[in-house]
Design an enzyme around this catalytic site. Structure first.
Site, PDB file in Angstrom:
ATOM      1  N   SER A 167       0.852  -1.196   0.000  1.00 34.57           N
ATOM      2  CA  SER A 167       0.000   0.000   0.000  1.00 34.57           C
ATOM      3  C   SER A 167       0.883   1.239   0.000  1.00 34.57           C
ATOM      4  O   SER A 167       1.681   1.439   0.926  1.00 34.57           O
ATOM      5  CB  SER A 167      -0.879   0.023   1.241  1.00 34.57           C
ATOM      6  OG  SER A 167      -1.384   1.339   1.410  1.00 34.57           O
ATOM      7  N   HIS A 178      -1.121  -1.271  -4.385  1.00 33.83           N
ATOM      8  CA  HIS A 178      -2.392  -1.010  -3.695  1.00 33.83           C
ATOM      9  C   HIS A 178      -2.507   0.484  -3.391  1.00 33.83           C
ATOM     10  O   HIS A 178      -1.633   1.067  -2.741  1.00 33.83           O
ATOM     11  CB  HIS A 178      -2.424  -1.830  -2.402  1.00 33.83           C
ATOM     12  CG  HIS A 178      -3.721  -1.777  -1.660  1.00 33.83           C
ATOM     13  ND1 HIS A 178      -4.794  -2.573  -1.963  1.00 33.83           N
ATOM     14  CD2 HIS A 178      -4.115  -1.014  -0.606  1.00 33.83           C
ATOM     15  CE1 HIS A 178      -5.794  -2.327  -1.122  1.00 33.83           C
ATOM     16  NE2 HIS A 178      -5.408  -1.375  -0.290  1.00 33.83           N
ATOM     17  N   ASP A 216      -4.809   3.350  -1.650  1.00 26.10           N
ATOM     18  CA  ASP A 216      -5.880   3.594  -0.679  1.00 26.10           C
ATOM     19  C   ASP A 216      -6.471   4.978  -0.893  1.00 26.10           C
ATOM     20  O   ASP A 216      -5.787   5.985  -0.702  1.00 26.10           O
ATOM     21  CB  ASP A 216      -5.320   3.476   0.742  1.00 26.10           C
ATOM     22  CG  ASP A 216      -5.075   2.029   1.122  1.00 26.10           C
ATOM     23  OD1 ASP A 216      -6.005   1.218   0.969  1.00 26.10           O
ATOM     24  OD2 ASP A 216      -3.952   1.706   1.555  1.00 26.10           O
ATOM     25  N   MET A 245      -9.238   7.638   0.284  1.00 27.75           N
ATOM     26  CA  MET A 245     -10.075   7.954   1.455  1.00 27.75           C
ATOM     27  C   MET A 245     -10.657   9.358   1.305  1.00 27.75           C
ATOM     28  O   MET A 245      -9.989  10.255   0.784  1.00 27.75           O
ATOM     29  CB  MET A 245      -9.219   7.900   2.721  1.00 27.75           C
ATOM     30  CG  MET A 245      -8.505   6.564   2.911  1.00 27.75           C
ATOM     31  SD  MET A 245      -7.666   6.501   4.494  1.00 27.75           S
ATOM     32  CE  MET A 245      -6.800   4.927   4.336  1.00 27.75           C
ATOM     33  N   HIS A 247      -8.358   0.731  -3.877  1.00 22.38           N
ATOM     34  CA  HIS A 247      -9.270   0.449  -2.765  1.00 22.38           C
ATOM     35  C   HIS A 247      -9.993   1.749  -2.420  1.00 22.38           C
ATOM     36  O   HIS A 247      -9.404   2.658  -1.831  1.00 22.38           O
ATOM     37  CB  HIS A 247      -8.411  -0.067  -1.589  1.00 22.38           C
ATOM     38  CG  HIS A 247      -9.164  -0.347  -0.338  1.00 22.38           C
ATOM     39  ND1 HIS A 247      -8.517  -0.574   0.875  1.00 22.38           N
ATOM     40  CD2 HIS A 247     -10.485  -0.451  -0.081  1.00 22.38           C
ATOM     41  CE1 HIS A 247      -9.418  -0.800   1.799  1.00 22.38           C
ATOM     42  NE2 HIS A 247     -10.616  -0.729   1.264  1.00 22.38           N
ATOM     43  N   MET A 289     -12.318   3.874  -0.387  1.00 23.00           N
ATOM     44  CA  MET A 289     -12.990   4.033   0.910  1.00 23.00           C
ATOM     45  C   MET A 289     -13.710   5.365   0.868  1.00 23.00           C
ATOM     46  O   MET A 289     -13.375   6.322   1.591  1.00 23.00           O
ATOM     47  CB  MET A 289     -11.945   3.976   2.038  1.00 23.00           C
ATOM     48  CG  MET A 289     -11.386   2.568   2.232  1.00 23.00           C
ATOM     49  SD  MET A 289      -9.823   2.559   3.143  1.00 23.00           S
ATOM     50  CE  MET A 289      -8.683   2.798   1.774  1.00 23.00           C
ATOM     51  N   MET A 337     -11.148  -6.511   5.424  1.00 21.39           N
ATOM     52  CA  MET A 337     -10.369  -5.567   6.226  1.00 21.39           C
ATOM     53  C   MET A 337     -10.059  -6.201   7.581  1.00 21.39           C
ATOM     54  O   MET A 337     -10.963  -6.647   8.294  1.00 21.39           O
ATOM     55  CB  MET A 337     -11.157  -4.265   6.457  1.00 21.39           C
ATOM     56  CG  MET A 337     -11.308  -3.372   5.238  1.00 21.39           C
ATOM     57  SD  MET A 337      -9.765  -2.928   4.397  1.00 21.39           S
ATOM     58  CE  MET A 337      -8.845  -2.140   5.725  1.00 21.39           C
ATOM     59  N   ASP A 356      -6.331  -6.902   4.296  1.00 18.42           N
ATOM     60  CA  ASP A 356      -5.720  -5.573   4.373  1.00 18.42           C
ATOM     61  C   ASP A 356      -5.777  -5.049   5.807  1.00 18.42           C
ATOM     62  O   ASP A 356      -6.867  -4.889   6.374  1.00 18.42           O
ATOM     63  CB  ASP A 356      -6.516  -4.647   3.437  1.00 18.42           C
ATOM     64  CG  ASP A 356      -5.945  -3.240   3.311  1.00 18.42           C
ATOM     65  OD1 ASP A 356      -4.926  -2.932   3.954  1.00 18.42           O
ATOM     66  OD2 ASP A 356      -6.539  -2.450   2.541  1.00 18.42           O
TER      67      ASP A 356
END
Ligand code: DX5
Ligand code: ZN
Length: 222
Positions: free
Chosen positions: A10, A35, A37, A39, A68, A70, A139, A177
């Protein structure tokens, strides 16, 4: 039973001032996926990067970009991440009432579709979409931050989802993860995971350490 285990560093734990270089270094070090992330400060209590960063990083690695999301609502951002170069786009089951629609949208853009479950969400949530996903992301921390402690109660959920994937007969990656270290990596692989996301454990120690960091996360037999 041995299935190949893939490591997905990540970039949340990389040096953001040198992200392109970090992606090149971790690619050379033996990563399998990159990866990313994403957010939004709403679905999770942190803010990170958007499609412009995915696009800027795309030329720095040939590895699949595992994005990913979120964020909630999510659908309006999916086309931009697809256009920016994401290969796998994962949405959270908890992010809205229209999970099935989000997964169809990802697939309509020619990308692999993933569904993610927070630690408080039960395994059976995947049952109604198991025919529509290429990846299930469990998760093992509450999403929002790197460097949190692995939640061991998620191991039972990983096993439960492994059984569902095997029963489906479909080629679905089972990704985990949060809080992955060499020690927790072995436990989640034993429970049935085959893609391990690792932020802190991938990037700790600087670039000279990256190859050994990634090797240490692969189970001995894989
Ligand atoms: C958490 C993110 C993770 C995180 C993992 O919300 O989804 O990908 O970066 O970081 P570590 O491996 O440090 O727990
Ligand atoms: Zn993640």
């Amino acid at each position: 039973m041995s299935r190949p285990v893939r490591i997905a560093p990540s970039i949340l734990s990389a040096d953001f001032a040198r992200l392109g270089e970090e992606v090149r270094d971790i690619t050379q070090a033996g990563a399998d996926f990159i990866h990313v992330d994403v957010m939004d400060g709403h679905f999770v209590p942190n803010l990170t990067v958007g499609p412009a960063v995915v696009k800027a990083l795309r030329p720095h690695s040939r590895l699949p970009f595992d994005v990913h999301l979120m964020i909630a609502p999510v659908d309006s951002f999916i086309p931009a991440f697809a256009a920016a170069g994401a290969d796998i786009i994962t949405v959270h089951a908890e992010a809205g009432p229209h999970l099935h629609r989000s997964l169809q949208l990802i697939k309509s853009l020619g990308k692999k579709a993933g569904v993610s479950l927070n630690p408080g969400t039960p395994a059976e949530v995947v049952d109604s979409v198991i025919g529509d996903v290429d990846l299930i992301l469990v998760m093992s921390v509450n999403p929002g931050f790197a460097g949190q402690r692995f939640i061991a109660s998620t191991l039972a959920k990983i096993s439960a989802i492994r059984a569902r994937i095997d029963a489906s007969g479909r080629a679905i990656d089972l990704e985990v993860d949060g809080g992955i270290t060499p020690e927790t990596a072995a436990r989640v692989v034993a429970a049935g995971a085959d893609v391990l996301v690792a932020g802190t454990a991938s990037f700790v120690g600087g670039r000279a350490a990256y190859p050994a960091n990634i090797r240490a996360l692969r189970p001995a037999a894989s």
